[in-house]
Design an enzyme around this catalytic site. Structure first.
Site, short mmCIF file in Angstrom:
data_model
loop_
_atom_site.label_atom_id
_atom_site.label_comp_id
_atom_site.label_asym_id
_atom_site.label_seq_id
_atom_site.Cartn_x
_atom_site.Cartn_y
_atom_site.Cartn_z
N GLU A 101 -26.80 -26.27 118.72
CA GLU A 101 -27.49 -25.69 117.56
C GLU A 101 -28.19 -26.78 116.76
OE1 GLU A 101 -26.52 -24.98 113.15
OE2 GLU A 101 -24.93 -24.13 114.40
N HIS A 102 -27.53 -27.92 116.57
CA HIS A 102 -28.13 -29.04 115.85
C HIS A 102 -29.27 -29.67 116.64
CE1 HIS A 102 -25.25 -30.12 112.43
NE2 HIS A 102 -24.75 -29.01 112.95
#
Length: 878
Positions: A101-102
């Site tokens: 996600e990052h």
């Protein structure tokens, strides 16, 4: 009094309703089987009709080439939302979905600049941008009111999730890496670094987070819920860059995606852009991400875990937790989920619930456990109940009370009035018009839809209410039988206890050090050189300003030159209370606010204001005890809340307003009842029950203590700003570490009688008509009635003898206030640190007010986000 002088509003309202009708008619013209830009319509509303519960129309589609699912919700709401979610089901605790996600937000094929999401902040009019990683899905939502902005953000989001760069250095930065403590010094020791690595160290420093994680892992021990999706810090260094890329290839595929759009913008342009910019480049695959049902146990289980001690706990000798958790049914059964959620509320919510009476009021513990009630976030739901802040000797007692109370519920059932109150609460929730309704809707349907439940069926709330009422009418013991089935006879039951270990953090640090040494010992000479070189390279990239010219940006011509005016009329209730009337399409709701000044309150009482706000609606009033008051609030209102307010003047940082903000809402039919409750609170609040006060103090102190590690940045910033403006000290007193420590002292007192005696003194200064102004939002048709109710409410407040100094709208601290910088350090037993720095700038009306905001957007945000920190422009100009 209200005088309807906004004559153009009727025409404006008619135009809006006509536009809404045209949009709904267009959506309802879609038919199952119809093809639109590579998608096929599967379902429209409910058998070709709108969803009346929520004033919306839903269209369900499937992408022909990839099988991607799509839900569009058409509603008369200009705050349009997009979301794409992927079922992400890790089988280890390396945190791969969280790190991914990052990492996808570090640049993409079309937009290769780093941190495109953050760099869009000053190129967009977005009202929300973020991403979330849950236990079994990852969601990327944004919202905006501008059509061109929606297209721009959609392009950035699609490219980020489907075509990210996933560079190795990005993985190093966002996930984990071995790096010299000082990247520029080859002789400094090698250590673990990484944003997610440090973030999860912070998460595992919170006792309540540790407990919640263990509870889920041990209740669902056989599949993805048995691991830490966010990442266990000691397991994160086992993840490789190649594994990250493989996880993206299998999980971030359209065949594993669910798209959601919401608002008043047309559907077809969304479909066309999504298909042309992303989905047309993929073919359908089988992602193999289905979560199987958890095999049910044939007998209950017990586990014990440890956590770090809490030096700010209300009672240091009572830091144990015990919880009983039950596995329930599949969340894709929407009616059973609705019933179990309502049943959970009856069992644990509020002072009238049987488990609250049995567990909270005897003061065995400080509060319910961090996980309490119904949880529908996993494939199969769960229900948990227990206590935190328990002495070790009382653990067995807690266990016996829970089982005994369940037996009592089966025997006695629930009062009809409590069931009615909960159904009223559901009606209020359906009618409430929030500014982020689209995001709330996306979050509401996400867990069920993630497991291929029907999201449209989930929105048929009125049908579920009607079916529930019928079940209860046909079988008066319907709820008792559910309690028997899911609690008394359920063998898939977990009892989890947790106790503090003085060496907890030391042990984790030792294990981390051992893991570090294992990694270091396996390094070759070339590996060490590569680590040093990449550390310098990463440092150089982080220090270099990125070119964001590839990103789309709004032009002035894309922004409407005028704003839709908000009709507001000022009046007075009685002779002295200013009232703001604002007619709005509130969907049958009435909203009330009142600001009560603190200007006459003696300084020694101000530290008690947050406590006063917390308890003033929970001690009873008039002829009602606190249980009856809670019941009436649930039956007649959408909630009644008091909160401290400190508002800095828009033109002068050294002037501020201090007060208590009262807020409530109700259905139009309950308007008189809501104001009658406020009258009782103003005129005859109960300040006699010291034992009830003790319960509320213990719960408040426990909540504040639990929140420190999770809100460390906010506490640091609040503390840093206390000496920069006169209002800063009040912010710290009302919501900073000073308040945390003050509540801890109160919780440790053996006798709260002296505290109880201070509450009526505060009430005398605050809850009176001399120090108050009000605001009402309602429909035009109901505004006259609302105005009349406000008049009656104000008239019922007795006039207080003028024995106090007069209140002013604003108050200035001593003349010659001089801001100063002050460094403060608090030592806390967490393996992470929080730092905050505040700078005094300029007030809102100053010509340079926008510059600090622009500077932080352009220069600071990317750097600070990489460090795992944050920033904000505070209303006090600091």
């Amino acid at each position: 009094m209200w005088r309807n002088q906004v004559r153009s509003r009727g025409k404006l309202q008619h135009q809006r309703e006509s536009a809404r009708g045209a949009r709904e008619k267009k959506v309802l013209q879609y038919e199952p089987g119809q093809q639109l830009h590579g998608f096929t319509v599967q379902q429209v509303g409910f058998t070709a009709s709108p969803v009346p519960d929520l004033s919306l129309t839903a269209v369900k589609l499937t992408h022909d080439r990839t099988g991607a699912q799509y839900l569009h919700v058409a509603r008369d709401d200009p705050n349009n939302l997009f979301s794409v979610q992927f079922r992400t089901t890790p089988m280890d605790s390396t945190g791969v979905p969280h790190i991914l996600e990052h990492t996808v937000l570090c640049g993409s094929e079309k937009y290769p600049c780093r941190d495109p999401f953050f760099k869009m902040l000053n190129r967009s009019l977005s009202t929300f941008m973020n991403a979330f990683t849950a236990s079994d899905y990852t969601m990327y939502p944004f919202s905006t009111q501008n059509a061109k902005d929606f297209q721009n953000l959609l392009s950035v989001y699609l490219d980020a999730v489907f075509f990210p760069c996933l560079r190795e250095l990005d993985f190093w930065q966002e996930g984990w890496r071995l790096e010299h403590e000082n990247p520029s010094d080859l002789n400094s020791p090698l250590v673990f670094k990484g944003i997610v690595f440090n973030e999860m160290k912070g998460a595992f420093a919170q006792s309540e987070s540790v407990y919640a994680q263990h509870l889920q892992n041990k209740l669902f021990p056989d599949h993805t819920y048995s691991v830490v999706s966010g990442g266990e810090p000691l397991a994160i260094p086992d993840l490789s860059w190649e594994q990250l890329k493989q996880f993206h290839a299998t999980h971030y595929h359209p065949s594993n995606a669910k798209f959601f759009t919401y608002g008043d913008m047309p559907l077809e342009p969304h479909l066309q852009q999504i298909n042309e910019e992303a989905l047309c480049r993929f073919d359908q695959i089988e992602p193999h991400t289905v979560v199987p049902p958890q095999p049910h146990w044939n007998q209950p289980r017990e586990h014990h875990v440890t956590c770090g001690p809490d030096p700010l706990a209300p009672d240091p000798s009572k830091q144990n937790s015990l919880c009983v958790s039950y596995l329930l049914g599949d969340i894709t059964d929407s009616f059973e989920s609705f019933t179990l959620s309502l049943l959970s509320s009856l069992m644990v919510n509020g002072p009238n619930s049987p488990l609250y009476k049995a567990l909270i009021e005897p003061k065995i513990g400080t509060d319910f456990c961090s996980v309490v009630g119904y949880d529908g976030s996993t494939r199969e739901a769960s229900f948990s109940v227990g206590l935190q802040g328990v002495a070790e000797k009382d653990m067995e007692t807690v266990k016996q009370i829970i089982f005994q109370t369940i037996d009592e519920i089966i025997a006695a059932g629930f009062e009809e009035e409590r069931i009615e109150a909960l159904l009223h609460k559901i009606e209020v929730q359906m009618k409430h018009q929030s500014t982020n309704f689209g995001l709330s809707l996306a979050s509401y349907i996400a867990p069920c839809w993630n497991h291929d439940g029907d999201p449209i069926q989930l929105l048929k709330i009125s049908d579920s209410v009607a079916q529930f009422k019928k079940c209860l009418k046909d079988n008066p013991r319907y709820l008792q039988e559910k309690v028997q089935q899911y609690f008394k006879d359920n063998t898939h039951r977990l009892m989890l206890s947790m106790s503090p270990d003085e060496a907890y953090f030391e042990k984790r640090a030792k294990t981390e050090q051992e893991k570090l040494q294992q990694k270091i010992q396996s390094l070759s000479g070339s590996d060490r050189k590569e680590i040093y070189d990449k550390g310098l390279q990463l440092l150089s990239i982080q220090s270099t300003s990125q070119d964001a010219s590839c990103l789309p940006a709004l032009k002035v011509s894309d922004i409407a030159p005028t704003l839709v005016p908000t009709p507001v009329e000022m009046g007075n209730a009685g002779t002295c209370v200013p009232v703001q009337y604002c007619p709005q399409p509130t969907n049958g709701m009435v909203y009330f606010r009142a600001m009560c000044s603190l200007n006459t309150l003696p300084d020694e009482l101000k530290v008690y204001v947050p406590l006063f706000c917390n308890v003033i609606t929970k001690l009873g009033c008039g002829t009602l005890d606190y249980r009856q008051q809670a019941q009436q609030m649930e039956l007649k209102t959408g909630g009644m809340v008091a909160s401290p307010q400190v508002i800095t003047d828009s033109a002068d940082l050294d002037i501020y307003e201090q007060g208590i903000l009262l807020t409530s809402s109700c259905l139009e039919r309950n308007m008189s009842d809501m104001f009658h409750l406020w009258s009782k609170i103003f005129n005859s609040p109960h300040f006699e029950d010291v034992e009830r006060l003790r319960v509320l103090v213990m719960m408040a102190a426990q909540e504040l203590s639990n929140g420190i590690s999770n809100s460390g940045h906010r506490y640091a910033m609040t503390r840093a700003g206390r000496t920069l403006t006169p209002a800063g000290d009040l912010h710290e007193m009302f919501g900073g570490l000073d308040q945390v420590r003050f509540m801890k002292r109160l919780a440790e007192m053996s006798d709260l009688s002296a505290v109880l005696r201070k509450l009526p003194r505060i009430k005398k200064h605050v809850l009176n008509k001399d120090n108050m102004r009000c605001a009402i939002n309602a429909t035009s048709e109901k505004m006259s009635e609302a105005s009349h109710e406000v008049e009656k409410f104000v008239d019922r407040i007795p006039t207080i003898k003028k024995d106090r100094r007069p209140s002013r709208a604003t108050i200035m601290e001593e003349a010659g206030f001089k801001p100063c910088q002050m460094k403060t350090y608090f030592e806390l037993p967490f393996p992470v640190s929080y730092a905050g720095e505040c700078v005094r700038t300029v007030p809102f009306t100053h010509q340079d007010y926008g510059r600090p905001q622009l500077y932080t957007d352009v220069e600071c945000l990317s750097c600070w986000s990489r460090m795992g920190q944050g920033w904000k422009i505070l209303p006090a100009g600091r």
